[in-house]
Design an enzyme around this catalytic site. Structure first.
Site, short mmCIF file in Angstrom:
data_model
loop_
_atom_site.label_atom_id
_atom_site.label_comp_id
_atom_site.label_asym_id
_atom_site.label_seq_id
_atom_site.Cartn_x
_atom_site.Cartn_y
_atom_site.Cartn_z
N GLU A 138 70.76 7.23 70.44
CA GLU A 138 69.67 7.20 69.45
C GLU A 138 69.94 6.22 68.32
OE1 GLU A 138 71.05 9.85 70.76
OE2 GLU A 138 69.63 11.49 71.06
N LYS A 168 82.28 29.81 65.99
CA LYS A 168 82.16 30.62 64.77
C LYS A 168 82.82 31.97 64.99
CE LYS A 168 78.97 31.02 60.97
NZ LYS A 168 77.60 30.99 60.51
N THR A 204 69.01 9.65 76.87
CA THR A 204 70.22 10.30 76.38
C THR A 204 70.89 11.05 77.51
OG1 THR A 204 68.97 12.28 75.86
CG2 THR A 204 69.23 10.69 74.09
N TRP A 243 83.87 28.86 60.54
CA TRP A 243 83.80 27.78 61.53
C TRP A 243 85.20 27.33 61.95
CZ3 TRP A 243 79.12 27.42 63.31
CH2 TRP A 243 78.02 27.66 62.48
P1 AMP Z 1 75.69 9.16 73.74
O1 AMP Z 1 74.30 9.18 73.28
O2 AMP Z 1 75.87 9.47 75.18
O3 AMP Z 1 76.38 7.89 73.36
O4 AMP Z 1 76.44 10.34 72.98
C1 AMP Z 1 76.51 10.40 71.59
C2 AMP Z 1 77.47 11.48 71.17
O5 AMP Z 1 78.79 11.15 71.59
C3 AMP Z 1 77.60 11.64 69.67
O6 AMP Z 1 76.57 12.44 69.14
C4 AMP Z 1 78.95 12.31 69.55
O7 AMP Z 1 78.88 13.70 69.81
C5 AMP Z 1 79.74 11.67 70.66
N1 AMP Z 1 80.54 10.57 70.12
C6 AMP Z 1 80.26 9.27 70.12
N2 AMP Z 1 81.25 8.56 69.54
C7 AMP Z 1 82.17 9.47 69.13
C8 AMP Z 1 83.42 9.40 68.44
N3 AMP Z 1 83.95 8.25 68.09
N4 AMP Z 1 84.07 10.56 68.19
C9 AMP Z 1 83.56 11.75 68.57
N5 AMP Z 1 82.40 11.88 69.23
C10 AMP Z 1 81.71 10.76 69.50
#
Ligand code: AMP
Length: 542
Positions: free
Chosen positions: A329, A437, A182, A442
């Site tokens: 994930e 917050k 990640t 929120w």
């Molecule tokens: P990653 O594991 O690097 O792909 O990051 C995942 C995170 O990216 C998610 O938990 C979101 O916070 C953000 N994310 C992915 N797709 C979107 C989306 N379409 N809109 C907003 N946030 C997103």
């Protein structure tokens, strides 16, 4: 139970590799090389070279379950590794070349990578973390220009003497196929270990028409790097569908991508908002310069797509951009903003298309209270943390870290703060770490950012929390203006005022040259907080 009487045929990536050779052998793989020439090969070559690779890696001592790391851009050899390594029973581990060398060193050691395959242009990066990593026994260098120094092996020289045929073993579908870490903004990165089965099921659902809908006649351009969240599964989906695949190499600037899309008649491309923002700006500057008439679908995800971006592509260039949500994930596809026909014509609104969508088949969603973890109503208002489950959602991290992200009743806690409406459409209002917050209420930083980015002078905006002596937190906005444009704080405030409750409006607007980003292009708000968190403590507002 009366058991069904069907064959126990394993769901493995080997099937896709064999199928690619048997039925789609002539299908082309196009790679844009570092020198901007194109290389062309076929799926028959992919199968043949995956077999040679499997022989070569076996000779180097790679066995079942061993990790083979890649430090590579998107190109045909990376695709060979994507298929050949899992098919031989080993695990392909993609390293994110945008990370800091010390982080890469941590990840490669944690994964216990045995072999590393690295692009020649990235060797200097590898050398920076090499001293930190003891487990890597052999380094294989990809790239045609000149001999390999030291005890590194040349990829082509390694494959050349090997036979074209490999008896790929029959694997257990639950065996590990791929490992990705990640891109966490806090704490150490964590590994997600995908099984053959999870990737195969993810691929099949990705190919459904109302998901990403890959077809044999498609020309697929994965702009999203193969080192990030499995390039959203596109390399596997393209191979499974028998679609032509175009790999951009290291050239990810908007002009190079537009040239590639026009030249190769790309029909499907996917990337993060930063990429699409750059492409839209260039299309606006030079309307009609690139022929994108073949394009049927552009997918945006990885961070929130500003509605102004979706609208700009559609209204000014006739291009449909579909918004999707996922995580490392979740393999990564989780939800997609497909507008259901059964909702009637009125549903095809920017508001629906800019939502993160509803789950693809086999993904379940719920959201729970931030303070009490109790399930919330799907009323489009209640904000809570999104939890998901499904056959391609991680059930634990590699090395069993981060146990607190998994609930006792079998859900994964995403860390995204969302609302879900009565039709199941999910909208991200924040990351749980980024939500603000103020006085116990929120505030969604994403909603404020989207509104700021709809102002014509604003290129990008990030809203984040600053400490406040009375309200505990208040929003601040970091704003990047478009070149040659101006906007004062008062103008920006006036732009937001009609849309939000007064207490949502940022206390300050900071005009900056760029917004700090993570290795995968997301706003790095922790950095903004570090720098500006105390801005208001000396200067309280009402
Ligand atoms: P990653 O594991 O690097 O792909 O990051 C995942 C995170 O990216 C998610 O938990 C979101 O916070 C953000 N994310 C992915 N797709 C979107 C989306 N379409 N809109 C907003 N946030 C997103």
């Amino acid at each position: 139970m009366l058991a069904g009487r069907m064959m126990d045929y394993p769901l493995t990536l080997t099937h896709f590799l064999e199928r690619a050779r048997t039925y789609h052998g002539r299908c082309e793989i196009v790679t844009q090389n570092p020198d901007r020439t194109s290389s062309r090969s076929t799926y028959a070559d992919l199968h043949r070279r995956a077999a040679k690779l499997a022989h070569a890696l076996t000779r180097l001592g790679v066995g079942a379950g061993d990790r083979v790391a890649t430090l590579c851009w998107n190109h045909a050899r990376h695709l060979e590794l994507y298929l050949g390594v899992p098919a031989m029973g080993a695990v392909v581990h993609t390293l994110n070349l945008r990370l800091h060398p010390s982080e890469l060193g941590y990840i490669a050691s944690h994964a216990e990578d045995k072999v590393l395959v690295v692009d020649r242009s990235l060797l200097p990066l590898y050398r920076k973390f090499a001293p930190q990593v003891r487990c890597i026994r052999r380094v294989i260098v990809v790239g045609d220009d000149g001999p390999v120094e030291g005890d590194g092996l040349d990829y082509e020289a390694l494959l050349a003497p090997e036979p074209d045929h490999f008896d790929f073993p029959t694997l257990d579908e639950r065996a590990a196929a791929m490992l990705c870490y990640t891109s966490g903004t806090t704490g150490n990165p964590k590994g997600v270990l995908y099984s053959h089965r999870s990737i195969v099921l993810h691929t099949l659902v990705s190919c459904m028409h109302d998901t990403l809908g890959f077809r044999e006649r498609d020309v697929v351009l994965p702009v999203v790097p193969m080192f990030h969240a499995m390039a959203w599964g596109m390399p596997y989906s393209a191979v499974a569908a028998g679609a032509r695949i175009v790999l951009p190499g290291p050239h990810l600037d908007p002009a190079s991508l537009l040239d590639l899309m026009a030249r190769e008649r790309v029909t499907f491309a996917a990337g993060v908002p930063t990429i699409w923002l750059g492409i839209l700006a260039l299309l606006d500057e030079h309307p009609g310069r690139w022929d994108l008439s073949a394009m049927r679908s552009m997918v945006i995800g990885g961070a929130a797509a500003p509605p102004s971006l979706l609208d700009g592509f559609r209204s000014r260039h006739g291009l449909t951009v579909t918004h999707a949500w996922g995580m490392t994930e979740t393999n990564p596809l989780g939800t997609i903003a497909h507008v259901r026909a059964s909702l009637g014509p009125g549903a095809d609104s920017l508001d629906t298309r800019a939502s993160q969508g509803y789950p693809v088949p086999f993904i379940d969603q719920r959201h729970v209270g931030l303070d009490d973890s109790r399930p919330l109503p799907w009323d489009g208002q209640s904000m809570g943390e999104l939890e998901v489950r499904g056959p391609w959602v991680a059930s634990s991290y590699f090395g069993d870290e981060g146990e607190d992200r998994f609930t006792k009743d079998g859900w994964f806690k995403t860390g995204d703060v969302v609302t879900i409406d009565g039709e199941g459409y999910m909208r991200i209002t924040d990351r749980s770490k980024d939500v603000i917050k103020s006085g116990g209420e929120w505030i969604s930083s994403v909603a404020l950012e989207n509104a700021l980015m709809s102002h014509p002078a604003v290129l990008e905006a990030a809203v984040f929390a600053a400490r406040h002596p009375v309200w505990s937190e208040r929003p601040l906005a970091a704003v990047v203006l478009r070149q040659g444009q101006t906007a004062s704080k008062d103008e920006l405030r006036a732009h937001l005022e009609p849309r939000f409750a007064k207490f949502w409006l940022p206390d300050e607007y900071l005009f900056v040259e760029r917004i700090p980003r993570t290795s995968t292009g997301k706003f790095l708000k922790s950095k903004l907080r570090e720098e500006f968190a105390d801005l208001l403590t000396a200067k309280p507002s009402g």
